[in-house]
Write a protein that holds these residues in place. Structure first.
Motif, short mmCIF file in Angstrom:
data_model
loop_
_atom_site.label_atom_id
_atom_site.label_comp_id
_atom_site.label_asym_id
_atom_site.label_seq_id
_atom_site.Cartn_x
_atom_site.Cartn_y
_atom_site.Cartn_z
N SER A 120 0.83 -1.20 0.00
CA SER A 120 0.00 0.00 0.00
C SER A 120 0.87 1.26 0.00
O SER A 120 2.06 1.21 0.31
CB SER A 120 -0.92 0.00 1.23
N THR A 121 0.25 2.38 -0.35
CA THR A 121 0.98 3.66 -0.36
C THR A 121 1.47 3.98 1.04
O THR A 121 2.58 4.47 1.21
CB THR A 121 0.02 4.78 -0.82
N GLN A 122 0.60 3.68 2.01
CA GLN A 122 0.98 3.97 3.41
C GLN A 122 2.25 3.20 3.80
O GLN A 122 3.15 3.74 4.44
CB GLN A 122 -0.18 3.59 4.32
N THR A 123 2.32 1.95 3.36
CA THR A 123 3.50 1.13 3.63
C THR A 123 4.74 1.77 3.03
O THR A 123 5.77 1.91 3.68
CB THR A 123 3.32 -0.28 3.03
N GLU A 124 4.61 2.22 1.78
CA GLU A 124 5.74 2.86 1.11
C GLU A 124 6.21 4.09 1.87
O GLU A 124 7.41 4.30 2.05
CB GLU A 124 5.35 3.27 -0.32
N ALA A 184 6.51 -2.40 11.84
CA ALA A 184 6.36 -3.86 11.71
C ALA A 184 5.27 -4.20 10.69
O ALA A 184 5.48 -5.05 9.81
CB ALA A 184 6.02 -4.47 13.07
N GLU A 185 4.14 -3.51 10.80
CA GLU A 185 3.03 -3.73 9.85
C GLU A 185 3.50 -3.47 8.42
O GLU A 185 3.17 -4.21 7.49
CB GLU A 185 1.84 -2.80 10.17
N ALA A 186 4.29 -2.41 8.26
CA ALA A 186 4.74 -2.01 6.93
C ALA A 186 5.73 -3.03 6.35
O ALA A 186 5.62 -3.42 5.19
CB ALA A 186 5.37 -0.63 6.97
N ILE A 187 6.70 -3.48 7.18
CA ILE A 187 7.68 -4.47 6.70
C ILE A 187 6.95 -5.76 6.32
O ILE A 187 7.22 -6.37 5.29
CB ILE A 187 8.76 -4.77 7.77
N GLY A 237 4.32 -9.30 2.01
CA GLY A 237 3.07 -9.99 1.69
C GLY A 237 2.45 -10.70 2.88
O GLY A 237 1.68 -11.64 2.72
N ILE A 238 2.79 -10.24 4.08
CA ILE A 238 2.24 -10.87 5.28
C ILE A 238 1.30 -9.89 5.99
O ILE A 238 1.65 -8.74 6.24
CB ILE A 238 3.38 -11.27 6.26
N GLN A 239 0.09 -10.39 6.30
CA GLN A 239 -0.87 -9.60 7.07
C GLN A 239 -0.73 -10.03 8.53
O GLN A 239 -1.00 -11.19 8.85
CB GLN A 239 -2.28 -9.88 6.54
N LEU A 240 -0.27 -9.15 9.39
CA LEU A 240 0.00 -9.56 10.77
C LEU A 240 -1.28 -9.87 11.55
O LEU A 240 -2.24 -9.11 11.50
CB LEU A 240 0.79 -8.47 11.50
N THR A 241 -1.26 -11.00 12.26
CA THR A 241 -2.37 -11.41 13.11
C THR A 241 -1.88 -11.45 14.56
O THR A 241 -0.69 -11.24 14.83
CB THR A 241 -2.86 -12.82 12.74
N ASP A 242 -2.79 -11.79 15.49
CA ASP A 242 -2.41 -11.91 16.90
C ASP A 242 -1.27 -12.90 17.09
O ASP A 242 -0.42 -12.73 17.94
CB ASP A 242 -3.61 -12.38 17.73
N ARG A 243 -1.31 -13.96 16.28
CA ARG A 243 -0.27 -15.00 16.40
C ARG A 243 1.10 -14.49 15.98
O ARG A 243 2.11 -14.83 16.58
CB ARG A 243 -0.66 -16.24 15.57
N HIS A 244 1.13 -13.66 14.94
CA HIS A 244 2.40 -13.04 14.55
C HIS A 244 2.92 -12.18 15.71
O HIS A 244 4.11 -12.17 16.01
CB HIS A 244 2.23 -12.13 13.33
N TRP A 245 2.00 -11.47 16.34
CA TRP A 245 2.40 -10.55 17.41
C TRP A 245 2.95 -11.28 18.63
O TRP A 245 3.78 -10.73 19.35
CB TRP A 245 1.24 -9.61 17.79
#
Lengths: 105, 162
Positions: free
Chosen positions: A2-6, A31-34, A39-47
């Protein structure tokens, strides 16, 4: 991506391998951006993994080994490979804003 | 940002041919390291290496004290003393203790871990026939494979012989 990530990633300094140069500059938004960039959508488990890695880094000044993460959290080996495809040791550490893990396990 | 896709095409094949405790770890560690880095891993267990993935054997692998020149630093003894009963058991105990200190798992747990990590684990068909073993004797997730098939799927990758 996304643009926000960039926009976020442009403000962060990375080394040649894609690890943050300054782990102290890390924020959950970075972290969300990296993750988004990979191509990873962070979930509770990632956190669970990311927060544990950050905590370990604060205490030991180095990123935890994969084995340490799977032993000390409820995320097992199978799950961590699903959460961070393409090499969980490096990817989890990248997203957590830490350096390249040096452990062999 | 990252050049992380390069590992998607990398492939590592490891042939483990020895079944002593000190020869079991190198292959397992390299195979696991490959998976941690996102590299495809194929692990072929042949001859004595088959013990590493044989359920009845994997928890009783030993360190040989005779004919093993690399006992330093924990157990540096001359070969003729290595033949004394109990020496191998002592060296094995010491190595297990050191490995545990480094937070490396015992063999059984290690094999389970690399299978969970997505490494492909194969038992050499010829060795299995020779040792009268069947698929049921191997750990869950291991596959019986012939040498030619292993070479085919190793094509284009790196190969390590232990």
């Amino acid at each position: 991506m996304s643009t926000q990530t960039e926009i976020i990633l442009e403000t962060v300094e990375f080394d040649d391998d894609g690890f943050m140069v300054d782990p102290n500059a890390w924020t959950p938004e970075i972290a969300e951006a990296i993750a988004d960039d990979q191509g990873i959508q962070l979930t509770d488990r990632h956190w669970v993994v990311i927060n544990f890695a950050r905590k370990e880094f604060e205490e030991n000044d180095e990123p935890p080994t994969l084995r340490r993460i799977t032993k000390r959290t409820d995320v097992n080996t199978k799950e961590i490979y699903q959460l961070f495809p393409g090499g969980p040791a490096k990817n989890a550490s990248r997203i957590a804003g830490l350096g390249k893990p040096t452990g062999c396990i | 940002m990252t050049d992380n896709d390069q590992n998607d095409t990398r492939k590592l094949s490891i042939i483990s041919s020895k079944g002593s405790l000190d020869m079991a770890y190198p292959g397992l560690i390299l195979g696991n390291a490959a998976r941690m880095s996102g590299i495809e891993a194929h692990m072929f267990f042949t001859f004595w290496g088959l013990d590493i993935i044989t359920k009845s054997k994997l928890n009783s692998l030993n360190v040989a004290t005779v004919g093993n020149p690399s006992m330093h630093p924990w157990f540096h003894i001359p070969t003729f003393l290595g033949a004394i009963p109990g020496m191998s058991a002592a060296a094995t105990w010491m190595m297990r203790r050191e490995i545990d200190k480094l937070d490396f798992p015992p063999i059984g747990e290690f094999v389970e871990m690399i299978i969970d990590a997505g490494a492909h684990v194969y038992g050499c068909k010829m060795s299995m026939d020779m040792m009268k073993l069947t698929q049921d004797d191997l750990v869950d997730g291991a596959v019986v494979l012939g040498a030619m098939e292993f070479l085919e799927l190793s094509e284009g990758g790196q190969v390590i012989f232990v």
